[in-house]
Design an enzyme around this catalytic site. Sequence first.
Site, short mmCIF file in Angstrom:
data_model
loop_
_atom_site.label_atom_id
_atom_site.label_comp_id
_atom_site.label_asym_id
_atom_site.label_seq_id
_atom_site.Cartn_x
_atom_site.Cartn_y
_atom_site.Cartn_z
N ARG A 60 0.86 -1.21 -0.16
CA ARG A 60 0.11 0.06 0.07
C ARG A 60 0.82 1.24 -0.10
O ARG A 60 0.38 2.15 -0.52
CB ARG A 60 -0.74 -0.01 0.92
N LYS A 163 2.03 -20.13 3.57
CA LYS A 163 1.17 -20.78 4.60
C LYS A 163 0.78 -19.45 5.58
O LYS A 163 1.56 -18.51 5.34
CB LYS A 163 1.86 -21.65 5.35
N HIS A 193 8.01 -24.01 3.32
CA HIS A 193 9.69 -23.88 3.30
C HIS A 193 10.41 -25.06 3.92
O HIS A 193 11.58 -25.17 3.44
CB HIS A 193 9.90 -22.40 3.72
N LYS A 197 14.20 -27.21 2.55
CA LYS A 197 15.68 -27.16 3.34
C LYS A 197 16.36 -28.35 2.72
O LYS A 197 15.79 -29.41 2.55
CB LYS A 197 15.36 -27.38 4.77
N GLU A 231 12.30 -23.42 19.12
CA GLU A 231 13.01 -21.88 18.77
C GLU A 231 13.34 -21.46 20.19
O GLU A 231 12.58 -21.42 20.84
CB GLU A 231 12.09 -21.37 18.04
N ASP A 250 0.75 -23.02 13.57
CA ASP A 250 1.95 -22.41 12.81
C ASP A 250 3.02 -23.05 12.42
O ASP A 250 3.59 -23.02 11.45
CB ASP A 250 2.48 -21.37 13.83
N HIS A 255 4.38 -27.48 8.51
CA HIS A 255 5.82 -28.04 8.29
C HIS A 255 6.10 -29.36 8.99
O HIS A 255 6.83 -30.13 8.48
CB HIS A 255 6.74 -27.06 9.20
N LYS A 345 8.09 -21.89 21.22
CA LYS A 345 8.91 -20.65 21.33
C LYS A 345 9.55 -20.63 22.64
O LYS A 345 9.05 -21.14 23.56
CB LYS A 345 8.02 -19.38 20.95
C1 BG6 Z 1 7.50 -20.03 10.01
C2 BG6 Z 1 6.63 -19.78 11.31
O1 BG6 Z 1 6.51 -20.76 8.99
O2 BG6 Z 1 8.51 -20.76 10.34
C3 BG6 Z 1 7.51 -19.36 12.43
O3 BG6 Z 1 5.36 -18.91 10.98
C4 BG6 Z 1 8.76 -20.03 12.54
O4 BG6 Z 1 6.81 -18.66 13.52
C5 BG6 Z 1 9.28 -20.28 11.25
O5 BG6 Z 1 9.48 -19.22 13.38
C6 BG6 Z 1 10.52 -21.17 11.60
O6 BG6 Z 1 11.26 -21.15 10.38
P1 BG6 Z 1 12.67 -21.87 10.34
O7 BG6 Z 1 13.21 -22.03 8.80
O8 BG6 Z 1 13.43 -20.71 10.98
O9 BG6 Z 1 12.76 -23.07 11.38
#
Ligand code: BG6
Length: 494
Positions: A60, A163, A193, A197, A231, A250, A255, A345
């Site tokens: 925007r 996602k 993603h 990897k 994480e 999430d 994933h 987290k």
């Molecule tokens: C994302 C999540 O898809 O993947 C995040 O929304 C997360 O919350 C992230 O931190 C982790 O990705 P990676 O590649 O750092 O493990």
Amino acid sequence: MASQNPFADPLRFDRRVPECALVIFGANGDLTKRKLLPALYRLAYERRLPDSFAIIGNSRTPMTDEAFREKMHESVKEFLEDSPFDEELWSNFARNIFYVAGDLNDAKLYADLKKKLDELNRPNVLYYLSTQPSYYGPVVEAIGAAGLGRSTEKGWHRVVIEKPFGHDLDSARALNARVHSVFPEEAVYRIDHYLGKETVQNIIAFRFGNGIFEPLWNRRYVNHVQITAAESIGVEGRGAYYQEAGALRDMIQNHLLQVMATVAMEPPAVFEPDAMRDERAKLLRSVKIMGPEEVHLHSVAGQYRGFREEKGVDPQSQTNTFAAATFFVDNWRWAGVPFYIRTGKKLPKRTTDIAIQFNSAPHTLFSSEDGRAPRPNLLILRIQPEEGISLRFLSKYPGAGMRLRPVSMDFNYGSSFGERSPSAYETLLMDVMIGDATLYTRQDMVEASWKAVTPILDDWSQRVFDFPNYDPGTWGPAESDAMLARNGHKWRNG
Ligand code: BG6
């Protein structure tokens, strides 16, 4: 046939992107600057993109092409991580970066985009949806209404959708119907993603490129599997999004269930996108759906102390920042083998790995060094930040007598290959532009993984949790350990 092995197909790595324009919706966001632009720059650096490769950013905020280029210049330099930055290459690359400001709800934006695309006249067009998820449906429909969605004789029109794909099963189905009203399934690339990897792709190489592991890869030899994605960071300014999503949606729904499918799927007959995706989909469809009475036994929710004080988070929030679940796979290979998945987290460190614990030797001749029962074999597939594979086995401790101690045999990417691994986004952007959907998620997989987590989501949405229930820097709530202890198992907190 050797050519059916993906990693024996040199063409896969030599392919170059055809003439193409990439439209990024959400170009002012974090993903664009941290991941997409650095990945595209890197592809240009490797000469995989044609000189004419064009990028049109949209958000925007009013901005000139020049201002957008400058912003991306700074981002790429900052987030390139492990590659050199070449100013000359950048200035060539940046000549074809453009910016079109506009509101996603406004038809004028799509008319402006059409004008720009006509002017650029690239035969192929890729749309990348990196906006807030609630815009995915409306943006795709607006692309369709502006006549921008159909592949032409000149080339393809594809769409990448970030996602989360939907918020639950029904919304995923509804979104899919909207997307399909404009793009046929073969033009829809749902990105996850994790599948891009290198270390996740290597699971396929490891399993199907070697003869010695696959015979052990089943309920007869495998006791259980632990998948951990930890994480150390918190929600990092994404409180508003995260508060709606939570860890289960999430990370697990997408994933980690995809990782589990890669670990547990049957070998495909050929390495072709749909053959691979069929196997992953089949595995996800075989995940046993928990009954309402099982949810308490097989899932654990947690929230770290301090989450409720984060920006954008409700002070009474019931959102999970830690989620763990036990899944079973109802098929001949895996019946009865628990797959434990956990993510959170503010855990003690950043680590993602898969630990495959084998059954103990059927008859124990020896005691271990400390007099306890000998530890069973363990295979650890390390996804990140360490990248490699370790196999634990028992060895004789030097000295008189026969005392055993676990030792490990390690493979480490860095020291074995001495090569930089492409980022997940480099791989996946390259793949979509050459039309290889192997590592993308198909609608049936999205639905199957929503189905697998639905009983947990339903149960958790009715519960009032006694949150917060874990301290930052710990491995989540005590119930997570109890979930495994009920089966006589224990998380590996290595
Ligand atoms: C994302 C999540 O898809 O993947 C995040 O929304 C997360 O919350 C992230 O931190 C982790 O990705 P990676 O590649 O750092 O493990």
